[in-house]
Design a protein around this motif. Structure first.
Motif, PDB file in Angstrom:
ATOM      1  N   VAL A  69       0.876  -1.173   0.000  1.00 31.98           N
ATOM      2  CA  VAL A  69       0.000   0.000   0.000  1.00 31.98           C
ATOM      3  C   VAL A  69       0.915   1.226   0.000  1.00 31.98           C
ATOM      4  O   VAL A  69       1.861   1.307   0.783  1.00 31.98           O
ATOM      5  CB  VAL A  69      -0.918   0.011   1.244  1.00 31.98           C
ATOM      6  CG1 VAL A  69      -1.709   1.302   1.325  1.00 31.98           C
ATOM      7  CG2 VAL A  69      -1.857  -1.189   1.206  1.00 31.98           C
ATOM      8  N   TYR A  70       0.624   2.166  -0.909  1.00 31.95           N
ATOM      9  CA  TYR A  70       1.444   3.364  -1.078  1.00 31.95           C
ATOM     10  C   TYR A  70       0.730   4.578  -0.495  1.00 31.95           C
ATOM     11  O   TYR A  70      -0.496   4.669  -0.547  1.00 31.95           O
ATOM     12  CB  TYR A  70       1.723   3.614  -2.563  1.00 31.95           C
ATOM     13  CG  TYR A  70       2.440   2.475  -3.246  1.00 31.95           C
ATOM     14  CD1 TYR A  70       3.811   2.373  -3.186  1.00 31.95           C
ATOM     15  CD2 TYR A  70       1.728   1.511  -3.940  1.00 31.95           C
ATOM     16  CE1 TYR A  70       4.475   1.326  -3.814  1.00 31.95           C
ATOM     17  CE2 TYR A  70       2.379   0.462  -4.570  1.00 31.95           C
ATOM     18  CZ  TYR A  70       3.751   0.374  -4.511  1.00 31.95           C
ATOM     19  OH  TYR A  70       4.395  -0.658  -5.130  1.00 31.95           O
ATOM     20  N   GLU A  71       1.538   5.540  -0.002  1.00 29.02           N
ATOM     21  CA  GLU A  71       0.960   6.756   0.582  1.00 29.02           C
ATOM     22  C   GLU A  71       1.948   7.913   0.439  1.00 29.02           C
ATOM     23  O   GLU A  71       3.151   7.744   0.628  1.00 29.02           O
ATOM     24  CB  GLU A  71       0.670   6.505   2.057  1.00 29.02           C
ATOM     25  CG  GLU A  71       0.122   7.702   2.788  1.00 29.02           C
ATOM     26  CD  GLU A  71      -0.100   7.424   4.274  1.00 29.02           C
ATOM     27  OE1 GLU A  71      -0.994   8.056   4.834  1.00 29.02           O
ATOM     28  OE2 GLU A  71       0.627   6.597   4.856  1.00 29.02           O
ATOM     29  N   ILE A  72       1.423   9.105   0.111  1.00 31.87           N
ATOM     30  CA  ILE A  72       2.225  10.326   0.135  1.00 31.87           C
ATOM     31  C   ILE A  72       2.326  10.771   1.583  1.00 31.87           C
ATOM     32  O   ILE A  72       1.313  10.879   2.274  1.00 31.87           O
ATOM     33  CB  ILE A  72       1.583  11.432  -0.733  1.00 31.87           C
ATOM     34  CG1 ILE A  72       1.565  11.008  -2.200  1.00 31.87           C
ATOM     35  CG2 ILE A  72       2.328  12.755  -0.561  1.00 31.87           C
ATOM     36  CD1 ILE A  72       0.814  11.947  -3.119  1.00 31.87           C
ATOM     37  N   VAL A  73       3.541  11.049   2.053  1.00 33.25           N
ATOM     38  CA  VAL A  73       3.764  11.371   3.460  1.00 33.25           C
ATOM     39  C   VAL A  73       3.443  12.830   3.775  1.00 33.25           C
ATOM     40  O   VAL A  73       2.742  13.115   4.744  1.00 33.25           O
ATOM     41  CB  VAL A  73       5.217  11.027   3.878  1.00 33.25           C
ATOM     42  CG1 VAL A  73       5.490  11.457   5.304  1.00 33.25           C
ATOM     43  CG2 VAL A  73       5.460   9.532   3.719  1.00 33.25           C
ATOM     44  N   GLU A  74       3.962  13.765   2.991  1.00 32.51           N
ATOM     45  CA  GLU A  74       3.818  15.190   3.311  1.00 32.51           C
ATOM     46  C   GLU A  74       2.404  15.712   3.087  1.00 32.51           C
ATOM     47  O   GLU A  74       1.840  15.557   2.003  1.00 32.51           O
ATOM     48  CB  GLU A  74       4.771  16.049   2.476  1.00 32.51           C
ATOM     49  CG  GLU A  74       6.187  16.003   2.921  1.00 32.51           C
ATOM     50  CD  GLU A  74       6.960  14.887   2.238  1.00 32.51           C
ATOM     51  OE1 GLU A  74       8.140  14.770   2.514  1.00 32.51           O
ATOM     52  OE2 GLU A  74       6.372  14.136   1.452  1.00 32.51           O
ATOM     53  N   PRO A  75       1.851  16.389   4.101  1.00 28.40           N
ATOM     54  CA  PRO A  75       0.504  16.969   3.957  1.00 28.40           C
ATOM     55  C   PRO A  75       0.416  17.985   2.821  1.00 28.40           C
ATOM     56  O   PRO A  75      -0.594  18.031   2.116  1.00 28.40           O
ATOM     57  CB  PRO A  75       0.250  17.635   5.309  1.00 28.40           C
ATOM     58  CG  PRO A  75       1.150  16.922   6.262  1.00 28.40           C
ATOM     59  CD  PRO A  75       2.364  16.534   5.464  1.00 28.40           C
ATOM     60  N   ASP A  76       1.460  18.793   2.618  1.00 28.58           N
ATOM     61  CA  ASP A  76       1.413  19.798   1.553  1.00 28.58           C
ATOM     62  C   ASP A  76       1.268  19.143   0.184  1.00 28.58           C
ATOM     63  O   ASP A  76       0.458  19.581  -0.640  1.00 28.58           O
ATOM     64  CB  ASP A  76       2.672  20.675   1.585  1.00 28.58           C
ATOM     65  CG  ASP A  76       2.626  21.746   0.516  1.00 28.58           C
ATOM     66  OD1 ASP A  76       1.640  22.530   0.497  1.00 28.58           O
ATOM     67  OD2 ASP A  76       3.554  21.801  -0.318  1.00 28.58           O
ATOM     68  N   ALA A  77       2.018  18.090  -0.076  1.00 30.12           N
ATOM     69  CA  ALA A  77       1.924  17.395  -1.366  1.00 30.12           C
ATOM     70  C   ALA A  77       0.549  16.768  -1.550  1.00 30.12           C
ATOM     71  O   ALA A  77       0.026  16.715  -2.667  1.00 30.12           O
ATOM     72  CB  ALA A  77       3.015  16.336  -1.469  1.00 30.12           C
ATOM     73  N   ARG A  78      -0.067  16.322  -0.449  1.00 33.92           N
ATOM     74  CA  ARG A  78      -1.414  15.718  -0.537  1.00 33.92           C
ATOM     75  C   ARG A  78      -2.477  16.762  -0.873  1.00 33.92           C
ATOM     76  O   ARG A  78      -3.595  16.394  -1.226  1.00 33.92           O
ATOM     77  CB  ARG A  78      -1.751  14.997   0.765  1.00 33.92           C
ATOM     78  CG  ARG A  78      -0.924  13.732   0.967  1.00 33.92           C
ATOM     79  CD  ARG A  78      -1.503  12.832   2.037  1.00 33.92           C
ATOM     80  NE  ARG A  78      -1.651  13.484   3.320  1.00 33.92           N
ATOM     81  CZ  ARG A  78      -0.876  13.275   4.379  1.00 33.92           C
ATOM     82  NH1 ARG A  78       0.122  12.418   4.309  1.00 33.92           N
ATOM     83  NH2 ARG A  78      -1.096  13.901   5.511  1.00 33.92           N
ATOM     84  N   ASN A  79      -2.141  18.049  -0.800  1.00 37.38           N
ATOM     85  CA  ASN A  79      -3.073  19.103  -1.240  1.00 37.38           C
ATOM     86  C   ASN A  79      -3.150  19.177  -2.759  1.00 37.38           C
ATOM     87  O   ASN A  79      -4.107  19.723  -3.304  1.00 37.38           O
ATOM     88  CB  ASN A  79      -2.648  20.464  -0.691  1.00 37.38           C
ATOM     89  CG  ASN A  79      -2.831  20.562   0.802  1.00 37.38           C
ATOM     90  OD1 ASN A  79      -3.739  19.970   1.370  1.00 37.38           O
ATOM     91  ND2 ASN A  79      -1.945  21.304   1.447  1.00 37.38           N
ATOM     92  N   TYR A  80      -2.137  18.656  -3.441  1.00 37.30           N
ATOM     93  CA  TYR A  80      -2.061  18.752  -4.897  1.00 37.30           C
ATOM     94  C   TYR A  80      -2.156  17.414  -5.619  1.00 37.30           C
ATOM     95  O   TYR A  80      -2.590  17.350  -6.760  1.00 37.30           O
ATOM     96  CB  TYR A  80      -0.742  19.424  -5.307  1.00 37.30           C
ATOM     97  CG  TYR A  80      -0.612  20.831  -4.809  1.00 37.30           C
ATOM     98  CD1 TYR A  80      -1.157  21.895  -5.525  1.00 37.30           C
ATOM     99  CD2 TYR A  80       0.036  21.110  -3.605  1.00 37.30           C
ATOM    100  CE1 TYR A  80      -1.043  23.198  -5.062  1.00 37.30           C
ATOM    101  CE2 TYR A  80       0.155  22.400  -3.135  1.00 37.30           C
ATOM    102  CZ  TYR A  80      -0.388  23.445  -3.864  1.00 37.30           C
ATOM    103  OH  TYR A  80      -0.285  24.728  -3.399  1.00 37.30           O
ATOM    104  N   PHE A  81      -1.698  16.355  -4.962  1.00 34.15           N
ATOM    105  CA  PHE A  81      -1.603  15.055  -5.612  1.00 34.15           C
ATOM    106  C   PHE A  81      -2.255  13.961  -4.784  1.00 34.15           C
ATOM    107  O   PHE A  81      -2.251  14.015  -3.555  1.00 34.15           O
ATOM    108  CB  PHE A  81      -0.126  14.675  -5.849  1.00 34.15           C
ATOM    109  CG  PHE A  81       0.613  15.669  -6.679  1.00 34.15           C
ATOM    110  CD1 PHE A  81       0.506  15.657  -8.058  1.00 34.15           C
ATOM    111  CD2 PHE A  81       1.422  16.629  -6.086  1.00 34.15           C
ATOM    112  CE1 PHE A  81       1.185  16.577  -8.835  1.00 34.15           C
ATOM    113  CE2 PHE A  81       2.110  17.558  -6.856  1.00 34.15           C
ATOM    114  CZ  PHE A  81       1.995  17.534  -8.228  1.00 34.15           C
ATOM    115  N   ALA A  82      -2.781  12.975  -5.477  1.00 29.33           N
ATOM    116  CA  ALA A  82      -3.300  11.762  -4.834  1.00 29.33           C
ATOM    117  C   ALA A  82      -2.540  10.588  -5.422  1.00 29.33           C
ATOM    118  O   ALA A  82      -2.227  10.561  -6.610  1.00 29.33           O
ATOM    119  CB  ALA A  82      -4.790  11.604  -5.087  1.00 29.33           C
ATOM    120  N   LEU A  83      -2.257   9.645  -4.574  1.00 28.35           N
ATOM    121  CA  LEU A  83      -1.540   8.442  -4.977  1.00 28.35           C
ATOM    122  C   LEU A  83      -2.499   7.276  -4.855  1.00 28.35           C
ATOM    123  O   LEU A  83      -3.079   7.067  -3.790  1.00 28.35           O
ATOM    124  CB  LEU A  83      -0.335   8.248  -4.062  1.00 28.35           C
ATOM    125  CG  LEU A  83       0.565   7.074  -4.331  1.00 28.35           C
ATOM    126  CD1 LEU A  83       1.531   7.397  -5.461  1.00 28.35           C
ATOM    127  CD2 LEU A  83       1.345   6.728  -3.088  1.00 28.35           C
TER     128      LEU A  83
END
Length: 124
Positions: A69-83
């Motif tokens: 299972v993959y996840e973007i760690v940084e909250p800021d990046a999760r504002n722009y991208f979904a994995l």
């Protein structure tokens, strides 16, 4: 053997059950992608070869212990991208503006196993 000298034998099979004892390993040291600032929301980030950027790791375990299972760690990046947590594909979830931000660099984490016990992180 009994007192009359008779004996019997049987073959025993023992299956060794795999444990979640191997951490995921990313297939590359870094992953690079590009996307146009005019791309629609939900557009896939692409590689230089114009194919979808897919973050990929492997695990030496088997069956459910090798499930990643993959996840973007940084909250800021999760504002722009979904994995996509199961495929590793990255897509936009908000508009991008080159004049405000020309690049993103963030950490992606892969976890393995039915209890997702092993973690591996990779900068992108």
């Amino acid at each position: 053997t009994n007192m009359a000298g008779l004996e019997s034998s049987i073959t025993v099979f023992v299956h060794v059950k795999d444990e979640n004892d191997n951490a995921p390993v990313f297939t590359k040291a870094e992953f690079f992608g590009t996307i146009s600032e005019s791309a629609a929301i939900r557009s896939l980030v692409l590689t230089d070869e114009n194919s979808p950027l897919v973050i990929h790791a492997s695990d030496a375990d088997t069956d459910m212990n090798a499930r990643l299972v993959y996840e973007i760690v940084e909250p800021d990046a999760r504002n722009y991208f979904a994995l996509d947590s199961s495929t590793g594909a990255i897509q936009t979830i908000s508009g991008l503006d080159y004049e405000q931000r020309t690049a993103f660099q963030f950490i992606v984490q892969a976890q393995s196993g039915p209890d997702l016990g092993w973690i591996c992180s990779q900068g992108s």
